[in-house]
Scaffold this active site. Structure first.
Site, PDB file in Angstrom:
ATOM      1  N   GLN A 119     -38.524 -18.647  28.958  1.00 39.67           N
ATOM      2  CA  GLN A 119     -39.370 -18.035  29.967  1.00 39.67           C
ATOM      3  C   GLN A 119     -40.442 -18.990  30.480  1.00 39.67           C
ATOM      4  O   GLN A 119     -41.336 -18.590  31.228  1.00 39.67           O
ATOM      5  CB  GLN A 119     -40.016 -16.781  29.384  1.00 39.67           C
ATOM      6  CG  GLN A 119     -39.004 -15.716  29.037  1.00 39.67           C
ATOM      7  CD  GLN A 119     -39.540 -14.676  28.077  1.00 39.67           C
ATOM      8  OE1 GLN A 119     -40.743 -14.559  27.869  1.00 39.67           O
ATOM      9  NE2 GLN A 119     -38.644 -13.916  27.465  1.00 39.67           N
ATOM     10  N   HIS A 181     -42.675 -15.239  26.005  1.00 41.06           N
ATOM     11  CA  HIS A 181     -43.962 -14.547  26.021  1.00 41.06           C
ATOM     12  C   HIS A 181     -45.133 -15.511  26.240  1.00 41.06           C
ATOM     13  O   HIS A 181     -46.103 -15.540  25.483  1.00 41.06           O
ATOM     14  CB  HIS A 181     -44.157 -13.749  24.734  1.00 41.06           C
ATOM     15  CG  HIS A 181     -43.235 -12.599  24.579  1.00 41.06           C
ATOM     16  ND1 HIS A 181     -43.418 -11.601  23.658  1.00 41.06           N
ATOM     17  CD2 HIS A 181     -42.084 -12.272  25.223  1.00 41.06           C
ATOM     18  CE1 HIS A 181     -42.434 -10.714  23.742  1.00 41.06           C
ATOM     19  NE2 HIS A 181     -41.600 -11.119  24.697  1.00 41.06           N
ATOM     20  N   GLU A 278     -47.272  -0.705  29.484  1.00 47.94           N
ATOM     21  CA  GLU A 278     -48.603  -0.148  29.711  1.00 47.94           C
ATOM     22  C   GLU A 278     -49.198  -0.623  31.026  1.00 47.94           C
ATOM     23  O   GLU A 278     -48.909  -1.722  31.503  1.00 47.94           O
ATOM     24  CB  GLU A 278     -49.554  -0.572  28.583  1.00 47.94           C
ATOM     25  CG  GLU A 278     -49.173  -0.108  27.204  1.00 47.94           C
ATOM     26  CD  GLU A 278     -50.132  -0.601  26.124  1.00 47.94           C
ATOM     27  OE1 GLU A 278     -49.991  -0.155  24.974  1.00 47.94           O
ATOM     28  OE2 GLU A 278     -51.033  -1.431  26.444  1.00 47.94           O
ATOM     29  N   TYR A 288     -56.707  -4.323  22.772  1.00 51.26           N
ATOM     30  CA  TYR A 288     -55.735  -3.482  23.459  1.00 51.26           C
ATOM     31  C   TYR A 288     -54.542  -3.092  22.598  1.00 51.26           C
ATOM     32  O   TYR A 288     -53.562  -2.556  23.098  1.00 51.26           O
ATOM     33  CB  TYR A 288     -55.346  -4.133  24.794  1.00 51.26           C
ATOM     34  CG  TYR A 288     -56.461  -3.893  25.785  1.00 51.26           C
ATOM     35  CD1 TYR A 288     -56.405  -2.846  26.676  1.00 51.26           C
ATOM     36  CD2 TYR A 288     -57.624  -4.648  25.725  1.00 51.26           C
ATOM     37  CE1 TYR A 288     -57.459  -2.564  27.526  1.00 51.26           C
ATOM     38  CE2 TYR A 288     -58.695  -4.386  26.565  1.00 51.26           C
ATOM     39  CZ  TYR A 288     -58.611  -3.335  27.459  1.00 51.26           C
ATOM     40  OH  TYR A 288     -59.673  -3.049  28.282  1.00 51.26           O
ATOM     41  N   TYR A 299     -37.120  -2.911  18.438  1.00 47.43           N
ATOM     42  CA  TYR A 299     -35.912  -3.004  19.249  1.00 47.43           C
ATOM     43  C   TYR A 299     -34.701  -2.391  18.547  1.00 47.43           C
ATOM     44  O   TYR A 299     -34.482  -2.604  17.356  1.00 47.43           O
ATOM     45  CB  TYR A 299     -35.611  -4.453  19.604  1.00 47.43           C
ATOM     46  CG  TYR A 299     -36.371  -4.921  20.810  1.00 47.43           C
ATOM     47  CD1 TYR A 299     -36.175  -4.325  22.051  1.00 47.43           C
ATOM     48  CD2 TYR A 299     -37.288  -5.952  20.716  1.00 47.43           C
ATOM     49  CE1 TYR A 299     -36.869  -4.746  23.168  1.00 47.43           C
ATOM     50  CE2 TYR A 299     -37.987  -6.386  21.822  1.00 47.43           C
ATOM     51  CZ  TYR A 299     -37.769  -5.770  23.055  1.00 47.43           C
ATOM     52  OH  TYR A 299     -38.472  -6.196  24.159  1.00 47.43           O
TER      53      TYR A 299
END
Length: 415
Positions: A119, A181, A278, A288, A299
């Site tokens: 990513q 991520h 979210e 958070y 998963y």
């Protein structure tokens, strides 16, 4: 002007069913190859922080236009100086200027070197409204390990290049793997400071997770002055156990961030694991919750990752969530609409959908967001980012595949 069927042909290679690698939450597989949850209607919406999507009454459907073609995994969008020139990052490392009036594309020289893996690559872009700096987030390496970086540069349009390029911030720690991520969005806040989102690098150690350890930068929102220095009013500057740059922590992988045009508050969209996506409104110093307070499941299971956010008083609950079993949303970029083409959309929040392949519209009232409708669900597009054109009031979309166009939504009568 092209309708949905015609524009789909332009994006032929960019519209498959591949789920978002970062995502969280929908059909297919995550970066670790684990099966995600099947798509589902949000039947439990009254229990998930917002009402179910409502049908829009007597609102015209937007028309889809292609602005330009042939971009490779466009990731971030930012307009220059209120005009038609659009900066577009492409994940493999190209920064382009797109003239949205003519469709002309100019690739810029001088872009920082990036690592294109998983990513990782060239991620977001933001423009300083009061200066000629632009800001880029990207994945770069040091001795074989990678992390999210924030750089700034001056844009020379005449020479089609970036000058005075400098790295302002690099996430600590650098990690050799996994290449997932990284986040990452960057916005210039109403206080003229920079806000940067940082992912958790895919950690599965739910019992001792880096997002709950603010002595590192993983799973955080970073706040910096425009020169990369730490503002002295950051919430943790007097805490020796917390990195000075941190504004909020306890995040998994935030890939959307926008400033509310009236309140000045920062809103974020965040990927959960199996669902658990979210929408959040930031509070300085807030935790958070990931992974100790979340509506996600592990998963391929129905096993909750953590406690429900409403059951803890030491974390900030989301303003909207898609809990385990709902199919999630897999959110990408987001923007508040303040254009003239669609008067009914004024003040609404638009959130890009990746694996869900939809654009969601939310009516925002204070710190609440009610989902009104989902658009473009028939197009088969993984939507990475969305931005409102300051010059024309159209809504511009980045599609997350190779060889795709930038598209925009316009009103039938041009507003």
């Amino acid at each position: 002007m092209l309708g949905g069927t015609a524009i789909l042909a332009l994006a032929l290679t960019g519209c498959d069913d591949t789920p978002d690698d970062t995502a969280s939450s929908t059909t297919g597989t995550d970066a670790d190859g684990t099966a995600g949850a099947p798509d589902a209607e949000d039947a439990d919406a009254e229990d998930t922080g917002a009402a179910a999507p409502q049908e829009a009454d007597e609102e015209p459907q937007p028309i889809i236009e292609a602005v330009t073609e042939g971009l490779d995994q466009p990731w971030g969008l930012a307009f220059l100086d209120g005009g038609p020139l659009l900066l577009v990052t492409q994940l493999p490392g190209t920064l382009s200027v797109v003239d949205t009036d003519t469709g002309e594309v100019t690739d810029l020289a001088g872009v920082p070197e990036v690592v294109v893996e998983g990513q990782g690559g060239l991620l977001d872009v933001a423009v300083d409204p009061d200066d000629d700096w632009i800001y880029l987030t990207h994945v770069s390496a040091d001795d074989g390990a990678t992390s999210t970086h924030l750089s700034r540069a001056r844009l020379d349009l005449d020479a089609a290049r970036l000058d005075d390029v400098e790295v302002l911030f690099a996430v600590d720690p650098f990690l050799p793997e996994p290449p997932v991520h990284f986040g990452s969005r960057v916005v210039v806040g109403p206080d003229e400071h920079l806000y940067v989102t940082v992912g958790d690098r895919g950690s599965k150690d739910f019992d001792d997770h880096p997002s709950q350890d603010p002595s590192n930068h993983l799973g955080t929102t970073i706040r910096l002055a425009p020169d990369g220095s730490v503002p002295q009013d950051n919430p943790f500057v007097d805490d020796p156990d917390v990195r000075d740059e941190i504004f909020t922590f306890g995040h998994r992988n935030v890939q959307g961030m926008a400033v509310h045009p009236d309140t000045g508050k920062l809103w974020q969209s965040e990927h959960g694991e199996e669902d658990g996506d979210e929408l959040n409104v930031l509070r300085a110093g807030g935790n958070y919750g990931w992974p100790v307070a979340t509506t996600a499941c592990e998963y391929g299971t129905d096993v909750p990752v953590g406690e429900h956010p409403d059951e803890r008083d030491d974390t900030v609950p989301p303003v909207r969530y898609w809990e385990c079993g709902t199919g999630g949303f897999a959110p990408g970029g987001m923007t508040f609409y303040d254009g003239d083409q669609f008067p009914a959309w004024q003040g609404d929040l638009f959130v890009a959908g990746l694996a869900t392949q939809e654009l969601a519209r939310f009516a925002v009232d204070g710190d609440t967001a009610e989902e009104v409708e989902r658009l473009l669900g028939d197009e088969g597009w993984r939507i990475r980012d969305v931005e409102a054109g300051p010059h024309d009031g159209a809504l511009y979309l980045a599609l997350d595949e190779a060889e795709v166009p930038i598209v925009r939504l316009v009103a039938e009568d041009g507003g």
